[in-house]
Motif scaffolding. Structure first.
Motif, PDB file in Angstrom:
ATOM      1  N   GLU A   1      34.631  -3.015   4.247  1.00 35.58           N
ATOM      2  CA  GLU A   1      35.704  -3.913   4.697  1.00 35.58           C
ATOM      3  C   GLU A   1      35.198  -5.348   4.784  1.00 35.58           C
ATOM      4  OE1 GLU A   1      38.846  -3.445   5.312  1.00 35.58           O
ATOM      5  OE2 GLU A   1      38.958  -1.270   5.197  1.00 35.58           O
ATOM      6  N   GLU A   2      34.021  -5.502   5.373  1.00 35.13           N
ATOM      7  CA  GLU A   2      33.474  -6.839   5.547  1.00 35.13           C
ATOM      8  C   GLU A   2      33.058  -7.437   4.206  1.00 35.13           C
ATOM      9  OE1 GLU A   2      33.050  -9.003   8.143  1.00 35.13           O
ATOM     10  OE2 GLU A   2      34.480  -7.703   9.144  1.00 35.13           O
TER      11      GLU A   2
ATOM     12  N   ASP B   1      34.325  -6.956   1.406  1.00 41.77           N
ATOM     13  CA  ASP B   1      35.520  -7.310   0.647  1.00 41.77           C
ATOM     14  C   ASP B   1      35.959  -8.754   0.918  1.00 41.77           C
ATOM     15  OD1 ASP B   1      37.509  -6.086  -1.182  1.00 41.77           O
ATOM     16  OD2 ASP B   1      38.921  -6.675   0.389  1.00 41.77           O
ATOM     17  N   ILE B   2      35.662  -9.268   2.125  1.00 40.22           N
ATOM     18  CA  ILE B   2      36.095 -10.638   2.433  1.00 40.22           C
ATOM     19  C   ILE B   2      34.926 -11.604   2.625  1.00 40.22           C
ATOM     20  CG2 ILE B   2      38.373 -10.098   3.348  1.00 40.22           C
ATOM     21  CD1 ILE B   2      37.254  -9.969   6.099  1.00 40.22           C
TER      22      ILE B   2
ATOM     23  N   LYS C   1      38.098   3.935  14.796  1.00 40.02           N
ATOM     24  CA  LYS C   1      37.350   3.260  15.857  1.00 40.02           C
ATOM     25  C   LYS C   1      37.679   3.904  17.190  1.00 40.02           C
ATOM     26  CE  LYS C   1      37.718  -1.096  13.420  1.00 40.02           C
ATOM     27  NZ  LYS C   1      38.666  -2.194  13.275  1.00 40.02           N
TER      28      LYS C   1
ATOM     29  N   LEU D   1      43.258  -7.118   2.033  1.00 38.78           N
ATOM     30  CA  LEU D   1      43.284  -6.685   3.428  1.00 38.78           C
ATOM     31  C   LEU D   1      42.139  -7.332   4.200  1.00 38.78           C
ATOM     32  CD1 LEU D   1      44.495  -4.774   5.582  1.00 38.78           C
ATOM     33  CD2 LEU D   1      42.879  -3.049   4.808  1.00 38.78           C
ATOM     34  N   TYR D   2      42.446  -7.904   5.337  1.00 37.52           N
ATOM     35  CA  TYR D   2      41.428  -8.451   6.240  1.00 37.52           C
ATOM     36  C   TYR D   2      41.395  -7.574   7.485  1.00 37.52           C
ATOM     37  CZ  TYR D   2      41.978 -12.572   3.268  1.00 37.52           C
ATOM     38  OH  TYR D   2      42.038 -13.407   2.198  1.00 37.52           O
ATOM     39  N   THR D   3      40.383  -6.738   7.610  1.00 35.29           N
ATOM     40  CA  THR D   3      40.302  -5.859   8.776  1.00 35.29           C
ATOM     41  C   THR D   3      39.588  -6.594   9.900  1.00 35.29           C
ATOM     42  OG1 THR D   3      40.098  -4.071   7.202  1.00 35.29           O
ATOM     43  CG2 THR D   3      39.785  -3.503   9.486  1.00 35.29           C
ATOM     44  N   ARG D   4      40.295  -7.458  10.541  1.00 35.40           N
ATOM     45  CA  ARG D   4      39.709  -8.293  11.579  1.00 35.40           C
ATOM     46  C   ARG D   4      40.708  -8.458  12.715  1.00 35.40           C
ATOM     47  NH1 ARG D   4      35.749 -12.353   9.798  1.00 35.40           N
ATOM     48  NH2 ARG D   4      34.276 -11.196   8.525  1.00 35.40           N
TER      49      ARG D   4
END
Lengths: 551, 551
Positions: free
Chosen positions: A155-156, A158-159, A423, B81-84
C-alpha cells in the motif's frame, strides 16, 4: 489409586504434545473420568491448537484464518482447560502458578501427575534490533501480522516516490532456510507477487524476495537431491537465495548481514531463533541445551510423577538411542506415550519406553509444488504437493476442520487471492527501536509524532544552515530525550537527528505522551524546563547564531 | 475540459458512498481515463469496503472473517488508492493532507473535484466510562474484538468461582435497539449460548444477554407489527429486552443505567452513538447536526467543485423533500449520482437532482429468522431470512465474495460454530480507566501489574488491621499516583484502594513502567522519593501504628 480422592493430572501446554497427552488420557481413562476418580486439566496460552504446517497459507489467504487452528475444548471435551499464562512451576510440590486473568488474582493448581509440554519460544536475544524489528513466525497471530505487514508495505509503495524508501518497502527478507523458513518464503513470494498485480504503481520487476540461509544448501533436514530441487524451484519463482549468510541485526529500514552488508527492507521475517520457553528456563531440573532431560518412560529424573514431552524435552529414542527431533509427528507420539505411562502408573501396570521412527518429511513450496521423503521415497513437484495436502488434511484434527480446509483449497484454485489488510490491533503507544550507527532517525521538516528517549548509544542533532549546509548542534546520550519540540509544540521537526553509535531508543507517541504529561507533574516540569532551555539556547557552534538546537 | 492537463478527481472515504462514486466514475469516464485525461484518487483508512450488514455474522463465525469485506483495489482497478488517515481538508483550495505512513512525511493531494464521503464515526463522548469500557460495533476490527472478548469472558468464567465476578463474565449487554443493535444482540446471543456448550463449568442458565433500548419498542425504523415480532422472537431466544432504558456510563465491571441501576457485566457493546467524523467536524462549511449541507446536485454550496455523499452529508430528496436516511442503499445511489454530476460538469452537460426511495428494510435476527419490509410487503421468520441472505448476497460486490459467502453459509448449516479466540493485538501498555464512586480498584493481597495515575476524582487507600477491620490511610487526588509499591517492589498489593468519587485514571503496565523509569531520570527520582516516603511514613490515623500506607 486412592478410591476416596480425585487424582489430578495436569498438562502444561496446548501444542501437539499437550493436546495428544490429554486426548489419549481421555480415551484410556474413560471409566475413571466418568466415575469422577480422575480429573484432567490442561493449561494453554490460547484456547486452540495451532496447526503450524499450514501457517504459511494464512499469509497468502488460501486457507481461512480460523481453519488452521482447532479449539482444544472440542478436541478434549473431558479436560478442564485453563486459558492462562503460566508464571511459575514448582516441580517438587507439582504446583503451578497461573497469571491473573480478567481480575488480579493468580491461580494456583496442584496435581498428582504433571506433564510438561511447553514447546519452545521465539527468542531474538543477542542480535541487535531483532526484537524490535523482525517478525517472528510461529503462532497464528504472527502469520496474520506478517500478512498485514506485507499488504501495508505494498500500500505504501504504491504511493511512495522516494527510491530508497520504495526499495525497502518492496523488499521482503526471510531468515532461515529450514522447513519453516522455506515454506514461509515460498508463500510470501507467491502472495506479494500475485497481490502486487492489483497495485497500479508497482511493477513486478520492483519486487524482491530474499531468503537468507546460514548453510550451503537450504533444507538441511532433507536429502541433497530434494533440497536442490527446492532451491532451484524457489529461484525460478524469483526468490533470491543467499547461502552462507547469517542475519546479524536489524533496524526499521534494513536487515544487517553477518558480512557487514545491509539489505534495505521494511519486512524482515526470522524463523531461526527458538530458545527455551522462559518458564522452562527457570526450572532447576537437569537440562541439555535448554531441553528437559527425561528417562525412557518420559519421566523427569529426580522428581516424582513429573513427565515431559515435545520440543521442550530431550527424549532419547529407545530403539536408535538418538534424540527425537522437534517435529509435530514426534510430539504426537510422545504425548500418547506419556499418557499411556501415566495411566500405567495409576494402574500399577508396566510402562513402555518411547521409540518412533518418522514416517517422512515434507515441505510445501507453494504454487502446487512440494518436496517429500516418505518411507525412503523421494518425491518432488506436483505429486509431492498433492501428498502434502492429503497427509496434512488427514492429520488436521476434527472433521469440521477437514471439510473447511478442503473447501478453502478448492475455492483457492478458482478465486483470486485476497489483499485486504486486517487492522485489529490498536496503536502501540510506547515502543522500542534500534538504530545502527549513522542512521537518520528523523529529518528537519518531517512530521513529528514521537518523542524519543535514549536507552543506550549516542545521537547527534543537526540543522541545515543557509550557506553552511548541515551543522551539528549537540550530542545526546543515555537518559537524554529528543523530539519534544515537534511533539509538544508544532508538528514539524525543527532539526535532524541521527545515531552516532548503535542505539536503543524508547519512542512514545503523542497520545501516550499527552496522557503521561497531564498526570505526572514531575514529568511536566521536566519537559517544561527542557523545552525552555532548548528553545532559548544558542547552538554549540558559535558561527550559527540564532538557530535553536531543539528538535 | 482542458486537453493539456490531467483533471484530478479525489474521493475521500472508502465506504459505500465513496466506492460507488469511484466505480461509477470509472464506468462513465472510461475513455478519458484510458487517454490519461483524468485521474481518480480515493483515500480510505482501510484498503477494503466493509459490508456492515454482515458484521454480526463475523461475531458468530458463520462467515469467514475476510468474506464480509471487499478489496477496493479490485473493485475500482482504475482508481489510485491512498490507504492513509486524513488529517485536514482545505475546501477552498481542494487540498487534502494525509497522515504520514511508514515514514514520517505527510502527503498533500490537490484536485479539481473533491467528493467527501467520510461517513460518521463512533463517539462515546459525554457518557462517563464508555470510551474506556464499551465496545463499539462499526468496523470489522470491532466485530473481531467483540468475538474475542466474548470468548475470553467464557474462558475466564469457566475457571472463576467468585459469584459476582462469574455473573459479570457471563452477562453480555448491548445498548441500542436499532438495526445494528438488534442484529448484534441476536448474533451474540446465538453465539455465546451455543459456544457455552463447549465449556464444562458453565451452565446454560447462567448466561444473560441484555438489550437496552431507549424507546418503548425496538426497531423504530420498522412498522410496529414487524418490530413486535422481532422483539418477541429475541425474548423467546433468551434475550432480556430492557425498554425505555438508556446507558448512562460504564466501568470495567458494570453497565450504569440512566435510572441509577447497574448491571454487572464485562461485555458491553454500544451501537448507539455516532458523531460526525472528526475531520468533517473541523470543516467550516454549513452543517446540520454535524452533516454537510448539500444542494440537490450533491454539491457543497459556497465552494466550487466540492461534493458530499453518504452519512456525512445532509441530502434532501428532490422528490419527497425529506432528508435521505443514513443507509447503505442511499449511500450507493448518492455515490452514483455524484459521479454522474461530476462527469456532467466535466462535459458541460446537465446535472441531475438526487432522488431515491428505499426498496425496503431488513434486519436479521440470527438462527434463520429475520424481519423485512420490501415494496410495502411485511415479512417475518424464515422467508424474511431467506430474502435477507439472497438480497445481501446479490449486493455483495465481486463474484468471488459472493461465492465465498454462499459457501460459508452452506458450511455453517452443517458444521458447529467456532470458539477459537484470536489474539492478534499486542498488550496495551498504557490505558485509561473509569471508576464510579465507591468502586474497588484493587484489594490488598491482589497481584499488582499496573501503576495508576489519577486524572480526575479521588481515591482512598486503606488497609486491614487486625482487630480494627479496614482502616483508611490516605486520600489521593488528581496528579497523585498509586500502586507503585506492588509494581516497583514485590508483586502483591500491600493495601486496598477504592474511588471516593467518579474517577478517571491512567493505568501503566509493568513493561511500560520499567521502560519509562529506566530512561527518564526525573521520573526515576520522583518514584524513588515517593516510594521512600510512603514506605517509611506513618498512616494518618494515629491509632494504627507501624502500618505503611503504600500500595
Amino acid at each position: 489409586m486412592t478410591p476416596n480422592r480425585t487424582t489430578r493430572i495436569l498438562i502444561l501446554g496446548g501444542g501437539f504434545g499437550g493436546v495428544y497427552t490429554a486426548l489419549t488420557l481421555e480415551k484410556l481413562l474413560k471409566r475413571e473420568l466418568r466415575r469422577g476418580e480422575i480429573e484432567i486439566g490442561l493449561v494453554s496460552r490460547d484456547n486452540y491448537l495451532t496447526f503450524q504446517p499450514m501457517l504459511p497459507e494464512v499469509v497468502s489467504g488460501s486457507i481461512g484464518i480460523l481453519d488452521t487452528i482447532a479449539p482444544i475444548r472440542r478436541l478434549c471435551p473431558r479436560t478442564n482447560l485453563y486459558t492462562r499464562v503460566i508464571e511459575a512451576i514448582d516441580l517438587d510440590r507439582r504446583r503451578v502458578t497461573l497469571a491473573a486473568g480478567v481480575g488480579s488474582r493468580q491461580l494456583e493448581l496442584e496435581c498428582d501427575h504433571l506433564v510438561i509440554a511447553l514447546g519452545n519460544a521465539t527468542s531474538f536475544a543477542g542480535q541487535a534490533g531483532l526484537v524490535e524489528h523482525a517478525l517472528p513466525f510461529k503462532y497464528l497471530g504472527d502469520a496474520l501480522a506478517l500478512r498485514n505487514h506485507a499488504i501495508h508495505a505494498l500500500e505504501e509503495a504504491d504511493i511512495e516516490r522516494e527510491p530508497t524508501c520504495r526499495t525497502g518497502l518492496l523488499t521482503f527478507v526471510v531468515a532461515g532456510g529450514g522447513f519453516s523458513g522455506v515454506e514461509a518464503v515460498a508463500e510470501l513470494n507467491d502472495f506479494v507477487r500475485s497481490a502486487a498485480r492489483s497495485f497500479r504503481n508497482i511493477g513486478p520487476e520492483e519486487i524482491r524476495v530474499v531468503l537468507l540461509h546460514a548453510g550451503g544448501l537450504i533444507l538441511p533436514e532433507l536429502p541433497k537431491s530434494l533440497a536442490e530441487f527446492a532451491q532451484k524451484l524457489l529461484m525460478k519463482r524469483g526468490v533470491e537465495v543467499r547461502l552462507n549468510t547469517r542475519l546479524a541485526g536489524a533496524t526499521a529500514e534494513a536487515a544487517l548481514l553477518s558480512a557487514g552488508e545491509r539489505i534495505e527492507t521494511r519486512t524482515l521475517v526470522s524463523t531461526v531463533p527458538s530458545g527455551p520457553n522462559p518458564v522452562v528456563a527457570l526450572l532447576a531440573c537437569p537440562k541439555d541445551k535448554g531441553r528437559i532431560v527425561t528417562n525412557c518412560h518420559l519421566e523427569v529424573p529426580g522428581y516424582s510423577r513429573v513427565w515431559a514431552v515435545g520440543d521442550c524435552a530431550l527424549i532419547m529414542d529407545a530403539r536408535t538411542g538418538d534424540p527425537s527431533p522437534p517435529t509435530a509427528q514426534h510430539a504426537i507420539r510422545e504425548g500418547r506415550c506419556a499418557a499411556e505411562n501415566v495411566a500405567a502408573s495409576l494402574r500399577g501396570t508396566a510402562k513402555r519406553a518411547f521409540a518412533f521412527t518418522a514416517l517422512g518429511k515434507m515441505g510445501s513450496l507453494g504454487h502446487r509444488s512440494a518436496v517429500a521423503e516418505v518411507f525412503g521415497l523421494k518425491l518432488s513437484g506436483f505429486l509431492a504437493w498433492w501428498l502434502w495436502r492429503t497427509v496434512y488434511l488427514m492429520k488436521l484434527p476434527g472433521l469440521d476442520r477437514k471439510i473447511r480446509v478442503a473447501v478453502d483449497w478448492t475455492l483457492d484454485l478458482l478465486l483470486p487471492s485476497d489483499i485486504v489488510q486486517l487492522k485489529t490491533d490498536r496503536a502501540v503507544s510506547i515502543r522500542r527501536e534500534h538504530f545502527e550507527a549513522g542512521q537518520t532517525i528523523f529529518q528537519e521538516g518531517d512530521h513529528g509524532d514521537w518523542l524519543y528517549l535514549i536507552e543506550t548509544g549516542e545521537v547527534e542533532v543537526s540543522k541545515r544552515v543557509p550557506g553552511q549546509g548541515e551543522v551539528a548542534l549537540r550530542r545526546l546520550g543515555p537518559g537524554d530525550c529528543f523530539g519534544e519540540i515537534a511533539l509538544l509544540g508544532n508538528h514539524v521537526r525543527t532539526a535532524s537527528t541521527r545515531s552516532l553509535t548503535s542505539a536503543h531508543v524508547l519512542a512514545i507517541d503523542r497520545e501516550a505522551c499527552d496522557a503521561l504529561l497531564s498526570t505526572l507533574p514531575p514529568l511536566r516540569d521536566f519537559f517544561g524546563r527542557l523545552l525552555e532551555e532548548r528553545m532559548g539556547m544558542r547552538p554549540e557552534s558559535n558561527s550559527v547564531a540564532g538557530v535553536s538546537n531543539g528538535v
